[in-house]
Write an enzyme that holds these catalytic residues in place. Structure first.
Site, short mmCIF file in Angstrom:
data_model
loop_
_atom_site.label_atom_id
_atom_site.label_comp_id
_atom_site.label_asym_id
_atom_site.label_seq_id
_atom_site.Cartn_x
_atom_site.Cartn_y
_atom_site.Cartn_z
CE LYS A 1 36.50 41.60 50.95
NZ LYS A 1 37.28 41.30 49.72
NE ARG B 1 40.45 38.24 49.42
CZ ARG B 1 39.33 37.95 48.77
NH1 ARG B 1 39.38 37.34 47.60
NH2 ARG B 1 38.15 38.28 49.27
CD GLN C 1 42.29 40.67 41.27
OE1 GLN C 1 41.86 41.47 42.08
NE2 GLN C 1 43.41 40.00 41.46
CG ASN D 1 37.78 41.85 28.60
OD1 ASN D 1 37.69 41.27 29.68
ND2 ASN D 1 37.27 43.04 28.38
N GLY E 1 36.65 34.70 39.21
CA GLY E 1 35.66 35.77 39.13
C GLY E 1 34.32 35.48 39.77
CB THR E 2 32.19 32.53 39.91
OG1 THR E 2 32.10 32.67 38.49
CG2 THR E 2 30.83 32.14 40.47
CG ASP E 3 32.71 37.25 44.10
OD1 ASP E 3 31.77 37.42 43.29
OD2 ASP E 3 33.44 38.18 44.48
N GLY F 1 38.38 29.82 42.94
CA GLY F 1 38.75 30.83 43.93
C GLY F 1 37.56 31.72 44.26
#
Length: 319
Positions: free
Chosen positions: A66, A109, A137, A158, A218-220, A290
């Site tokens: 991807k 996903r 998201q 938020n 959220g942390t990628d 995640g």
């Protein structure tokens, strides 16, 4: 090679499809039948991120990558901030099989992975869902979580409060009362989903009650952070892939601070195949880190390709 454009994805892949595909991916990883390649992630300036996630699933016969990233400001152009495409290849010959629009697939996903973690790790009697984040998201996360637990209400915070009504509308669709709250009131939640693009922690250990399950989605990327390291170190930590968790995931900060190490983090797939018990007590805080693995993108893209071929959709360019 079949091109499946973004405009077709919603008619080809359902949230239930994504749940099953991601669940199978977790299982294949736990059994050593699938693995991810190292992530390439680059900062382009102005908050923009671009990179590649790829892998090989021998069990499913999927090889691919991807390509995409995060482009803040896209909303002003009528686009979502996350933009990506998935490329599938024949694992035996290397020939290109398909190019698939990846925006909706990524949302599906990511929500599926979070919901699987909630299904396997949250207390069965969980009634209150807490949402930290209200971007694009967040709605997918809320809908997916509501499929695996009978929540009674939703509370949300938020950093930009004006975005919360949109998430409240999703809760209303699901028949769930919705309330905007300060972070301190996240202690009322049995399950908390964090889904922000933040460089600094917002959710603290003091905001979370014993027995809570957290899905931190959220942390990628190196440098991102949603929760404080003390919250991570005080929880039983599960993840999609340990290597990503400690380098680009939420656990990176607790690892850097010396509060936890890779050996203390459990792949969620181990819970699915029965190699780990998962939650051990009603008072235990469980946390799913995640990070988003390339194998999940390939799995949901493969569903889209199969459906498109069945229905005669997409564009075959004959490569």
């Amino acid at each position: 090679m079949l091109i499946v454009p973004e405009a077709l994805i919603a008619s080809l892949v359902t949230p239930e499809d994504a749940f099953r595909a991601v669940e199978a991916c977790f299982v294949a990883m736990a059994r050593g039948e699938a693995y991810n390649f190292p992530v390439v992630r680059e900062a382009l300036g102005g908050g923009r991120q671009y990179g590649f996630k790829s892998g090989l699933d021998r069990a499913a016969g999927q090889l691919g990558v991807k390509a995409g990233g995060y482009f803040p400001g896209n909303a002003e152009k009528g686009l979502i901030n996350h933009q990506s495409s998935v490329f599938l290849f024949d694992p035996d010959t290397g020939r290109p099989v398909a190019m698939v629009g990846g925006n909706l697939l990524t949302a599906l996903r990511t929500a599926a992975a979070s919901a699987i973690a909630i299904d396997r790790l949250a207390r069965p009697e969980a009634e209150v869902l807490g949402m930290v984040g209200a971007g694009h998201q967040a709605g997918f996360q809320l809908r997916a979580a509501a499929r695996v637990r009978r929540f009674r209400r939703v509370i949300a915070w938020n950093p930009h409060p004006e975005m919360l009504p949109r998430l409240g509308a999703v809760a209303a669709e699901l028949g769930l009362p919705f309330e905007a709250v300060p972070l301190e009131r996240m202690r009322e939640a049995d399950v908390v989903i964090t889904i922000t693009s933040s460089p600094a922690a917002s959710l603290m250990a003091a905001h979370v009650s014993p027995g809570t399950h957290l899905s931190c989605m959220g942390t990628d990327t190196r440098g991102k952070q949603e929760v404080e390291p003390a919250l991570v170190s005080g929880a039983s930590v599960f993840t999609d892939e340990v290597a990503q968790s400690v380098t680009i995931g939420e656990a990176q900060h607790a690892v850097t601070a010396g509060l936890i190490d890779a050996a203390s983090i459990t792949p969620l797939g181990d819970v699915l195949i029965g190699a780990h018990a998962g939650r051990r007590s009603a008072s235990e805080i469980t946390l799913f880190d995640g990070t988003g693995v390339g194998l999940q993108d390939l799995a949901v893209a493969a569903v889209a390709v199969d459906r498109a071929r069945e229905r005669g959709l997409g564009v075959d360019v004959g490569v």
